[in-house]
Design an enzyme around this catalytic site. Structure first.
Site, PDB file in Angstrom:
ATOM      1  N   ASP A 170     -16.069  12.884  -1.940  1.00 38.80           N
ATOM      2  CA  ASP A 170     -15.577  11.578  -1.490  1.00 38.80           C
ATOM      3  C   ASP A 170     -16.374  11.093  -0.273  1.00 38.80           C
ATOM      4  O   ASP A 170     -17.476  11.567   0.006  1.00 38.80           O
ATOM      5  CB  ASP A 170     -14.066  11.667  -1.213  1.00 38.80           C
ATOM      6  CG  ASP A 170     -13.346  10.358  -1.467  1.00 38.80           C
ATOM      7  OD1 ASP A 170     -13.442   9.454  -0.621  1.00 38.80           O
ATOM      8  OD2 ASP A 170     -12.674  10.237  -2.512  1.00 38.80           O
ATOM      9  N   ASP A 171     -15.801  10.176   0.467  1.00 37.49           N
ATOM     10  CA  ASP A 171     -16.444   9.492   1.589  1.00 37.49           C
ATOM     11  C   ASP A 171     -17.044  10.482   2.595  1.00 37.49           C
ATOM     12  O   ASP A 171     -16.444  11.505   2.910  1.00 37.49           O
ATOM     13  CB  ASP A 171     -15.386   8.619   2.268  1.00 37.49           C
ATOM     14  CG  ASP A 171     -15.976   7.595   3.210  1.00 37.49           C
ATOM     15  OD1 ASP A 171     -17.195   7.607   3.429  1.00 37.49           O
ATOM     16  OD2 ASP A 171     -15.193   6.777   3.742  1.00 37.49           O
ATOM     17  N   ASN A 180     -11.693  -1.002   0.180  1.00 41.33           N
ATOM     18  CA  ASN A 180     -10.670  -0.613   1.154  1.00 41.33           C
ATOM     19  C   ASN A 180     -10.194  -1.694   2.101  1.00 41.33           C
ATOM     20  O   ASN A 180      -9.626  -1.374   3.142  1.00 41.33           O
ATOM     21  CB  ASN A 180     -11.169   0.587   1.967  1.00 41.33           C
ATOM     22  CG  ASN A 180     -10.879   1.897   1.267  1.00 41.33           C
ATOM     23  OD1 ASN A 180      -9.777   2.133   0.803  1.00 41.33           O
ATOM     24  ND2 ASN A 180     -11.893   2.738   1.162  1.00 41.33           N
ATOM     25  N   LYS A 221     -16.495   7.319  -8.216  1.00 39.10           N
ATOM     26  CA  LYS A 221     -15.263   6.689  -7.737  1.00 39.10           C
ATOM     27  C   LYS A 221     -15.665   5.462  -6.921  1.00 39.10           C
ATOM     28  O   LYS A 221     -16.306   5.573  -5.889  1.00 39.10           O
ATOM     29  CB  LYS A 221     -14.453   7.658  -6.881  1.00 39.10           C
ATOM     30  CG  LYS A 221     -13.179   7.050  -6.300  1.00 39.10           C
ATOM     31  CD  LYS A 221     -12.428   8.045  -5.428  1.00 39.10           C
ATOM     32  CE  LYS A 221     -11.201   7.405  -4.781  1.00 39.10           C
ATOM     33  NZ  LYS A 221     -10.483   8.359  -3.897  1.00 39.10           N
ATOM     34  N   TRP A 222     -15.263   4.285  -7.380  1.00 40.20           N
ATOM     35  CA  TRP A 222     -15.657   2.997  -6.791  1.00 40.20           C
ATOM     36  C   TRP A 222     -14.470   2.462  -5.998  1.00 40.20           C
ATOM     37  O   TRP A 222     -13.469   2.052  -6.561  1.00 40.20           O
ATOM     38  CB  TRP A 222     -16.042   2.047  -7.913  1.00 40.20           C
ATOM     39  CG  TRP A 222     -16.475   0.663  -7.556  1.00 40.20           C
ATOM     40  CD1 TRP A 222     -15.894  -0.206  -6.685  1.00 40.20           C
ATOM     41  CD2 TRP A 222     -17.593  -0.041  -8.122  1.00 40.20           C
ATOM     42  NE1 TRP A 222     -16.575  -1.397  -6.656  1.00 40.20           N
ATOM     43  CE2 TRP A 222     -17.618  -1.319  -7.526  1.00 40.20           C
ATOM     44  CE3 TRP A 222     -18.558   0.290  -9.062  1.00 40.20           C
ATOM     45  CZ2 TRP A 222     -18.580  -2.279  -7.863  1.00 40.20           C
ATOM     46  CZ3 TRP A 222     -19.511  -0.664  -9.392  1.00 40.20           C
ATOM     47  CH2 TRP A 222     -19.524  -1.934  -8.801  1.00 40.20           C
ATOM     48  N   ASP A 223     -14.585   2.455  -4.674  1.00 35.24           N
ATOM     49  CA  ASP A 223     -13.457   2.081  -3.811  1.00 35.24           C
ATOM     50  C   ASP A 223     -13.627   0.670  -3.262  1.00 35.24           C
ATOM     51  O   ASP A 223     -14.716   0.071  -3.324  1.00 35.24           O
ATOM     52  CB  ASP A 223     -13.334   3.095  -2.667  1.00 35.24           C
ATOM     53  CG  ASP A 223     -11.886   3.347  -2.262  1.00 35.24           C
ATOM     54  OD1 ASP A 223     -11.026   2.479  -2.528  1.00 35.24           O
ATOM     55  OD2 ASP A 223     -11.618   4.410  -1.675  1.00 35.24           O
ATOM     56  N   ARG A 226     -10.129  -1.362   8.739  1.00 36.45           N
ATOM     57  CA  ARG A 226     -10.812  -0.068   8.620  1.00 36.45           C
ATOM     58  C   ARG A 226     -12.233  -0.147   9.183  1.00 36.45           C
ATOM     59  O   ARG A 226     -13.154   0.488   8.696  1.00 36.45           O
ATOM     60  CB  ARG A 226     -10.826   0.401   7.160  1.00 36.45           C
ATOM     61  CG  ARG A 226     -10.946   1.918   6.963  1.00 36.45           C
ATOM     62  CD  ARG A 226     -10.816   2.291   5.500  1.00 36.45           C
ATOM     63  NE  ARG A 226     -10.930   3.728   5.281  1.00 36.45           N
ATOM     64  CZ  ARG A 226     -11.944   4.310   4.642  1.00 36.45           C
ATOM     65  NH1 ARG A 226     -12.929   3.587   4.154  1.00 36.45           N
ATOM     66  NH2 ARG A 226     -11.968   5.620   4.476  1.00 36.45           N
ATOM     67  N   CYS A 241     -10.903   1.977  -7.734  1.00 34.00           N
ATOM     68  CA  CYS A 241      -9.960   2.276  -6.652  1.00 34.00           C
ATOM     69  C   CYS A 241     -10.023   1.125  -5.663  1.00 34.00           C
ATOM     70  O   CYS A 241     -11.093   0.547  -5.452  1.00 34.00           O
ATOM     71  CB  CYS A 241     -10.320   3.598  -5.975  1.00 34.00           C
ATOM     72  SG  CYS A 241      -9.225   4.077  -4.607  1.00 34.00           S
ATOM     73  N   TRP A 293       0.833  -1.190   0.000  1.00 36.85           N
ATOM     74  CA  TRP A 293       0.000   0.000   0.000  1.00 36.85           C
ATOM     75  C   TRP A 293       0.878   1.253   0.000  1.00 36.85           C
ATOM     76  O   TRP A 293       1.809   1.364   0.766  1.00 36.85           O
ATOM     77  CB  TRP A 293      -0.904  -0.007   1.228  1.00 36.85           C
ATOM     78  CG  TRP A 293      -1.738   1.229   1.379  1.00 36.85           C
ATOM     79  CD1 TRP A 293      -2.641   1.730   0.491  1.00 36.85           C
ATOM     80  CD2 TRP A 293      -1.734   2.119   2.502  1.00 36.85           C
ATOM     81  NE1 TRP A 293      -3.212   2.874   0.983  1.00 36.85           N
ATOM     82  CE2 TRP A 293      -2.677   3.146   2.218  1.00 36.85           C
ATOM     83  CE3 TRP A 293      -1.047   2.152   3.707  1.00 36.85           C
ATOM     84  CZ2 TRP A 293      -2.939   4.184   3.109  1.00 36.85           C
ATOM     85  CZ3 TRP A 293      -1.295   3.180   4.606  1.00 36.85           C
ATOM     86  CH2 TRP A 293      -2.236   4.190   4.293  1.00 36.85           C
ATOM     87  N   ASP A 333      -2.553   5.564  -3.202  1.00 39.49           N
ATOM     88  CA  ASP A 333      -2.861   6.565  -2.170  1.00 39.49           C
ATOM     89  C   ASP A 333      -1.638   7.401  -1.802  1.00 39.49           C
ATOM     90  O   ASP A 333      -1.757   8.332  -1.002  1.00 39.49           O
ATOM     91  CB  ASP A 333      -3.385   5.875  -0.908  1.00 39.49           C
ATOM     92  CG  ASP A 333      -4.845   5.469  -1.028  1.00 39.49           C
ATOM     93  OD1 ASP A 333      -5.527   5.967  -1.945  1.00 39.49           O
ATOM     94  OD2 ASP A 333      -5.309   4.663  -0.203  1.00 39.49           O
TER      95      ASP A 333
END
Length: 726
Positions: free
Chosen positions: A371-372, A483, A479-481, A446, A529, A204, A551
């Protein structure tokens, strides 16, 4: 381009006139691949297949008459196999393996073939597109020597690429269920062992680092086994001559169109031959195939170059741009972007977002991405993943979108559809949707858990939420994340005895949702993403024409990441933005970000007028050069950052009428002479450069170069434009 069959010799020739790929039907029915390389009109498989000394693995005991039978020219640990079997005399890695038969040996032999125009389109899996119908395909049916198991192997070629695209379908007709335990999408045998392997390990914020190692006897394994293609490794490798360079030597590349766990293995045998395999990671893979059913392998790809790594890259870049990605929203795709994450994280309200939009206008922002933090009760990462409805107590989303349009901007939004928090309405109502065994104290990353995308009901539920959101609001960009990785998994849907199907079925669920959403909303641009670059692969690019590269915000680290990524993937698919990391000035950060999608990850209100002036100077170049040169042009790696002195690349548009050169110094040199020679220009054309305003021929720029001796300090950079003049 043609696929020819010489029936009397049992020999197929796949070619586009620049490379050759030969397939031989051995008299035993076993398929061989005696040659893959530069174009050659004909070969002699008998001469090519000889092995010095004695080999014990060329005899069969025939149970029907009790006699031994020798197959001339077939050596099981040395002959180049096209579809190597399992459980027999060839102990090298096989193409596929099964469990559940009387014996699990797979001795696959030729049955029939056909040659046709076009190539397969896979259902539920990504594939190399052939919308223009330019491909030709050799389809071969193989059958296990004793069992009623078949494989349909398709080998496709396109006229522009020295590439073979490989499709495999496993068919069970044994009358009872079997388990497929191995599925290799790429199998490439090379009758040599003097090769280097180039691969791209990382982690990462340090993805796809360039690594080159000499192969020797034994096995080199590169794999990702946590449910996605990963930050740690990438499903793209190259085998190269020991003396291969950017522009010299033979190089073979392999990749496959898949976003889940993968395994790549280079095996050098005792007799000096190399086998490269790549496919689904078999660490956690066992797939039930009932009688009469089939299993489709993800598509595999091998590419050949006899002009070094650059030849591989140019073919991969063009194939991705022309035959893989598809974007129906080019205006959003080619817009200067401002993402809110680094500017305010989840700490925002309507007024703060409006202030970001207004401030972004000063820097030529054309697309604002929220974003988030906009949904459910989401003010931190402890809650609300899975609840994809606007938090109207926090923001007025319509007002924000209207403000974007009033400022001449498009609007985008962030989602993470494959994940959920336990503190969410979704998992309170449906705890079985979580892809973990709750009774076992599951591991979280997370504070979140993956959803069970092996279950079609879960995919449908998330689709319903997102379809409602995207139908209600005027959204141009998503934007498709993704995590977290998927180590600690359990699927209630699959139940006992089928858990080893989860990784693959989960990947198919990801593709199904991506296909439904991109089909339903063809005018929305989707960016992939996964904690940055944790799912940067051809499978994702089939659905999303851009991926967030990393990132990592340090622009110097970005040089290494983008350098490694460029061997397989063109700059047009690399999400690359300007940030407020203090390592370099804003001009240098902007120049590095220019060789990607280009945008901002910061709070523009904190930038000085001088900072904005530096950025706007680069943005002006973006407007004039980016589409033709960066998004659609050819990339030339001039200096590797791994040499420790400098990073240098140039990009040239397809018409060779304009170019961009970027040089970034990495080592302080108080007094130096630094000439940078370009590549890719028209040697007979004249170009004016923006560095000193002088005009030279393309031949001069490529043989003498530009004197950049003034680049003397660490991280000092020069971005130079070249334009053809009379």
């Amino acid at each position: 381009m043609a696929i020819s069959f010489f029936a009397e010799r049992g020999l197929f020739h796949l070619t586009n006139g620049k490379f050759s790929y030969y397939v031989q039907i051995h008299p035993s029915g076993i398929l061989l691949n005696p040659y893959f390389g530069a174009y050659i009109e004909d070969i002699d498989p008998e001469q090519m297949g000889r092995i010095g000394g004695e080999d014990w693995f060329s005899h069969y005991y025939c149970h029907t008459d009790g006699r031994e039978k020798e197959y001339e020219g077939l050596y099981f640990n040395a002959s180049p196999m096209l579809f190597p079997s399992a459980g027999g005399a060839d102990v090298r890695p096989s193409a596929m393996e099964i469990r559940g038969a009387r014996n699990n040996k797979l001795d696959m032999r030729y049955v029939s073939h056909r040659i046709y125009r076009g190539k397969p389109k896979l259902s539920g899996l990504p594939y190399v597109r052939d919308d223009a119908g330019e491909a030709e395909t050799l389809e071969i049916v193989l059958r296990e020597h004793v069992k009623d198991i078949k494989a349909v192997l398709s080998l496709s070629v396109l006229p522009e690429y020295n590439a073979v695209i490989r499709n495999t379908e496993f068919i069970n007709k044994t009358g009872k269920p079997l388990r497929l335990e191995r599925a290799m999408s790429v199998v490439q045998d090379l009758s040599r062992a003097d090769l280097d392997i180039v691969h791209f390990p990382g982690e990462w914020m340090f993805e796809r680092q360039f690594r080159r190692e000499a192969l020797s006897e034994g096995r080199k394994v590169i794999s990702a086994s946590a449910g996605r293609s990963s930050h740690e490794h990438n499903p793209f490798v190259m085998l190269a001559d020991r003396d291969a360079t950017e522009t010299f030597g033979e190089v073979y590349a392999a990749s496959f169109l898949y976003s889940g766990s993968f395994k790549c293995e280079a095996n050098v045998s005792k007799v000096g031959v190399t086998r490269l395999t790549m496919g689904i990671d078999d660490e956690h893979f066992s797939f039930a195939v009932a009688d009469g059913e089939s299993f489709t392998f993800p598509e595999g790809l091998t590419v050949y170059s006899n002009r070094g790594f650059e030849g591989i890259s140019h073919q991969m870049h063009d194939l991705i741009r022309r035959n893989l990605i598809k974007d129906n929203a080019p205006a959003a795709y080619r817009s200067v972007l401002l993402n809110s994450w680094e500017g305010c994280y989840m700490d925002f309200d309507t007024e703060k977002v409006l202030a970001l939009i207004a401030s972004g206008k000063r820097m030529g922002v054309e697309l604002f991405v929220l974003d988030d933090g906009w949904f459910g009760r989401r003010n931190d990462d402890l809650r609300s993943l899975g609840d994809w409805h606007v938090n109207e107590k926090k923001i007025d989303l319509k007002k924000i979108i209207d403000a974007c349009h009033e400022n001449g901007m498009r609007f985008g939004i962030w989602i993470e559809p494959e994940m959920a928090n336990f503190d969410s309405d979704l998992l309170r109502a449906h705890p079985e949707y979580a892809a973990v065994d709750i009774s076992s104290d599951p591991w979280l990353s997370r504070h979140q858990v993956m959803l069970d995308f092996a279950d079609p009901e879960v995919v449908d539920e998330i689709y319903g939420q997102l379809e409602a959101l995207l139908s209600q609001y005027d959204i141009d960009y998503v934007k498709w994340d993704h995590n977290r990785t998927l180590e600690d998994y359990y699927s209630a849907y699959l139940g006992e005895g089928r858990q080893d199907e989860f990784y693959h079925r989960n990947t198919l669920g990801y593709y199904r949702l991506a296909d439904m959403l991109t089909t339903r909303f063809p005018d929305i641009h989707f960016q992939g993403c996964a904690s940055g670059g944790g799912r940067f692969d051809l499978g994702t690019l089939f659905y999303f024409p851009e991926i967030w590269t990393s990132d990592e915000n340090d622009p110097v680290q970005r040089l290494f990441i983008q350098y490694g990524t460029s061997f397989a993937y063109p700059p047009c698919v690399m999400g690359s933005h300007i940030n407020d990391d203090p390592v370099t000035c804003y001009r240098t950060k902007a120049e590095i970000a220019l060789f990607g999608s280009y945008g901002f990850e910061l709070d523009p209100r904190r930038m000085s007028d001088a900072d904005i002036g530096e950025v706007n100077a680069v943005t002006e170049i973006y407007g004039k050069f980016h589409d033709d040169v960066v998004l659609d042009g050819d990339l030339f790696r001039l200096s590797s950052p791994y040499d420790g002195r400098e990073f240098a690349i140039d990009m040239v548009d397809k018409q060779k009428s304009k170019a961009l050169l970027l040089v970034v110094g990495l080592l302080k040199k108080p007094r130096t002479r630094r000439f940078v020679k370009l590549r890719g220009l028209n040697p007979w054309a004249n170009y004016v450069n923006s560095f000193d305003g002088k005009v030279y021929s393309g031949d001069y720029y490529m043989k003498v170069g530009i004197n950049l001796s003034d680049v003397r300090r660490e991280f000092d950079s020069r971005l130079i434009t070249l334009e053809e003049v009379e």
